[in-house]
Design an enzyme around this catalytic site. Structure first.
Site, PDB file in Angstrom:
ATOM      1  N   CYS A  46      -1.755   8.466   4.444  1.00  0.00           N
ATOM      2  CA  CYS A  46      -1.755   8.060   3.030  1.00  0.00           C
ATOM      3  C   CYS A  46      -2.994   8.583   2.325  1.00  0.00           C
ATOM      4  O   CYS A  46      -3.058   8.579   1.101  1.00  0.00           O
ATOM      5  CB  CYS A  46      -1.668   6.538   2.902  1.00  0.00           C
ATOM      6  SG  CYS A  46      -2.805   5.662   3.968  1.00  0.00           S
ATOM      7  N   GLU A  93       0.897  -1.151   0.000  1.00  0.00           N
ATOM      8  CA  GLU A  93       0.000   0.000   0.000  1.00  0.00           C
ATOM      9  C   GLU A  93       0.937   1.203   0.000  1.00  0.00           C
ATOM     10  O   GLU A  93       1.690   1.399   0.935  1.00  0.00           O
ATOM     11  CB  GLU A  93      -0.907  -0.076   1.242  1.00  0.00           C
ATOM     12  CG  GLU A  93      -2.084   0.840   1.188  1.00  0.00           C
ATOM     13  CD  GLU A  93      -1.840   2.093   1.991  1.00  0.00           C
ATOM     14  OE1 GLU A  93      -1.350   3.071   1.389  1.00  0.00           O
ATOM     15  OE2 GLU A  93      -2.109   2.087   3.198  1.00  0.00           O
TER      16      GLU A  93
END
Lengths: 527, 527
Positions: free
Chosen positions: A301, A264
């Site tokens: 993120c 990720e």
């Protein structure tokens, strides 16, 4: 007191000579504990134990795995203030955030405990025999998910608890029945050590096989590289930079036996500012986004690093208000001096691009390692022509793209790399007027948000955390929520297998009372 | 009459200069039709059209996609004897097999038509908002599967219909909403052309966008390489050799944007001959396996190329009976002279290994391109020490491993590469006595078969066709059955999205009446 050793299954070990310390960015000085990096032999031993543990661990019942996961959660809570203080000293993040993240971590563990205790997650699928079928009989076929094998987890710098040692990747892999070896994040090795001690104790207390969990210290890339290349490792979870994630993905896919690497990685999380939203609620959104951009010093993120609108008075007013609001925020500390200096470097690179104009820049003096927020703007044309402007600036930074019209806005979206999220701010018929644009956005992201902010990732079954590359290395899986368990399993079919020798999940009498697909009908009845 | 052109969406095109013919292995001569390989420009155009078609195709309803898939099935049946004759002339396979495979192909298309018409396959998951939750409200989150984008399908040499032009990969990708570009297999380019004409006609008749399907001719690796590297391609399906599959997997994973390559590759499908099965039913099994090994000239990915037992009289008797039985079979044609010569080469390599003893060898003269069946045996020790003995010999060949004892047998299984299938022949308490061995086998395979043969792959929801590497490049997915659709999709979440703008699958009123997971409960009710 931290011992700085590696957890090799049940055993503490520190045979290496490479040591390192963690850093307190608020005080701008090193923390006390000294951590010893794992040696090649210690890594091999951890994988050997995990491989052996897999034989026993994959046959543990859902009930047993559930007890293990709940025990980890209990042990983490029992670490109490020692964990919170260590977390804060290694991140510069406030105590409230530490406690919130601990709650999330424990909540994730318990939700996987519930999932495996209930048991239907194995997707049991049964097609009973049709002995009289022409031209040939149909055999009895029964399929369920089984674990892949030992998994390596790389912790995230920005989530020392929820995406690290016993975070989502570890919890989901253990729930699946995969032993886990954590490559501890060097920036919060102490937090990792405490959590590892909780996992190790829980494993012992609930009768899990030795080697079901290991935690290895490392300050460079060698430990991680050796782990990912090791033939005993069957999958990898990673949260971090595009460069790091891609390097691991390449290692995993170039092995003689390729393995999945779930990375990720980066995302700039575009926010589409549709015209009526700006004209009707521009000021409100500016205030909200000043908060979202600076939340957690922009170290999420899902930070909204990119906002796209159509040139005009409403967009001008939004930019002006956002600039005012964001400059009222007090700067806060970044996680580490390296992250702070990367932020300054990436910010400078964005500003240096032709056509970039700074619209808000926090210019006052700040403490060492604190981040000064910034907002810049650029024309749609410049954005389309310069891919450097598409790069993530990790920190409290956002870029506004002023497009000429809806067509240019849609073109800019279509040329974005894959993203974790895409947000649309809209009023009245904005959404139907710009249906094609929203459709284009959907094809670039994993999660679409309506009239909100991308920061904040709910842990729930319907969450998708992951998106087209480079947001994730494999967009077909989520890193958050119960469905993240699917990364660590594969289906196995049993053909004409005797009932008594089948796993409980597939037996006629359905002893676990799970939901199964039997002859294409979903049911929890016995056969 | 075959035209030999490429199908670029709605259009036939043959701008290239490279041409080739197919081969009739029974007659040992080239067939008449001349096929023109696709040029770089034609490939680019096919991808451009597919990318454009994706925008419209991914929004087609399940009902519309279902009509398309059923129309393909109808058009394939309408090709009637022309298809069957072309198939036979390009493969040397008998008409019965051609018709059987056509039935399977059409059946697969119709089962995907049913799946998407029903609609629940999108795994709709809904968590409704909790506005009063503390400390912050829970948003409304709704997740479903969406298609990845244009998919490239490489047909299999040994299944010109069921795993080629409109085979399982194509049917599942179209069902998912992904446009498909087929890299036609050069050995049966005529069969491919006929099936492609059926797909093209069905697309036109059911109003699918131009570019939803293309079929490109190619005799070498250039067309496939260009396709897999093309940035417009988002996933690849392949059935064939380990070498070919791995090369495509590497291309896919080394792109700037890596893409999944689902390669279904080699497998030697170990059969475990447990002691009581041999002593009680050895002769019956020998007869059955003589048939399974030679079925379809041994040209199945599930051919039983390896049999493992424990040294003794019962195993000797089995070997002797198997040898007698297999030599009564009349040799049959292989698919192509290249495949026949590879068979001879690989057989010779196996025989040349130290310790290999030939126990059955069909020594009489055979027609050109026919395969002579062979059975060899080797000791457990030699098998463990020589990995060349683990290689697949594609054709009517099987190797019997004589192990010293159950421990050596289990060790041999543990050292096998990943396999599509593992079969256990057992009687009475064989299975419980050898539970650990079966457990070891389960970890190496995708499908376990009890008292049967691995040849024959049922198309049903509980089938797993795929296994640990190198059986498949990704063991987490099946290449056969409705769940193979999962290879081509990814989840997208909608957060706080207005009900009227949601896809029908996620709307409150559940207009499609599909089964959904709502607040963790499976239901088809509205919200």
């Amino acid at each position: 007191m931290l011992h700085g050793k590696n957890f090799i299954g049940d055993r503490l070990s520190a045979n290496g000579t490479v040591t390192f310390k963690t850093f307190n960015p608020l005080l701008n000085l090193e923390n006390e504990g000294v951590f010893t990096e794992a040696t090649e032999e210690e890594i091999d031993e951890a994988v050997r134990l995990a491989t052996e543990a897999f034989r026993a661990f994959r046959k543990k019942t859902g009930e047993e795995k559930s007890a293990f996961l709940n025990a980890i959660a209990d042990e983490i809570m029992a670490l109490d203030q020692e964990l919170i203080s260590t977390y804060c000293s290694e991140t510069g993040l406030p105590e409230g955030r530490a406690k919130g993240e601990r709650g999330r971590t424990v909540g994730q563990l318990r939700s996987f405990a519930d999932l495996v205790k209930e048991g239907s997650w194995v997707e049991a699928t049964i097609d009973t025999a049709l002995p009289d079928r022409q031209p040939i009989p149909r055999p009895d076929l029964r399929k369920m998910m089984v674990p892949l094998g030992p998994v390596v987890v790389f912790g995230a710098s920005n989530f020392p608890l929820a995406y690290s040692t016993a975070g989502g990747d570890t919890a989901s892999a253990l729930a699946a029945g995969c032993p886990v070896i954590v490559k501890s994040h060097p920036m919060h090795a102490g937090t990792g050590e405490l959590v590892a001690s909780a996992v190790a104790k829980a494993a012992l207390d609930t009768g899990m096989p030795d080697g079901v969990f290991s935690n290895l210290n490392s300050s460079g890339i060698e430990v991680g590289t050796q782990l990912v290349k090791h033939p005993g490792i069957k999958a990898v979870g990673f949260t971090g930079s595009i460069r790091g994630g891609r390097a691991l993905f390449n290692l995993g896919s170039q092995r003689p036996e390729p393995i999945p690497v779930f990375a990720e990685m980066g995302s700039i999380n575009p926010v589409i500012l549709l015209p009526k939203a700006l004209s009707e609620k521009g000021a409100e959104w500016a205030t909200t986004y000043a908060g979202s951009i600076t939340l957690g010093t922009g170290q999420f993120c899902t930070n909204p690093g990119l906002q796209l609108g159509i040139r005009g008075d409403a967009l001008d007013a939004y930019i002006s208000k956002l600039s005012d609001e964001i400059l009222t925020k007090s700067p806060t500390s970044m996680l580490h001096p390296n992250i702070a200096s990367s932020y300054d470097k990436n910010k400078a690179q964005a500003v240096a691009q032709s056509g970039t104009a700074v619209v808000a820049d926090y210019e006052q003096e700040v403490q060492e390692n604190f981040a000064r927020q910034m907002v810049v703007k650029v024309s749609g044309k410049d954005f389309l022509e310069n891919s450097t402007l598409h790069l993530e600036v990790f920190g409290p930074f956002s870029m506004i793209v002023e497009c000429e019209d809806a067509a240019q806005l849609e073109k800019a979206i279509s040329q974005l790399e894959g993203q974790l999220t895409g947000t649309v701010l809209a009023e009245n018929d904005d959404l139907s007027e710009h249906a094609s644009l929203v459709d284009t956005l959907q094809n670039r992201v994993g999660r679409l948000i309506f009239n909100g902010v991308p920061t904040g990732v709910e842990v729930s079954p319907a969450m998708q955390h992951g998106g087209p590359y480079p947001a994730s290395s494999d967009s077909r899986f989520t890193a958050v929520g119960i469905h993240s368990i699917k990364r660590w399993v594969r289906p196995v079919s049993y053909q004409n297998w005797p009932n008594e020798a089948l796993p409980d999940e597939l037996k006629n009498e359905n002893p676990l009372q799970i939901s199964r697909l039997v002859n294409n009908e979903s049911t929890d009845r016995s056969i």
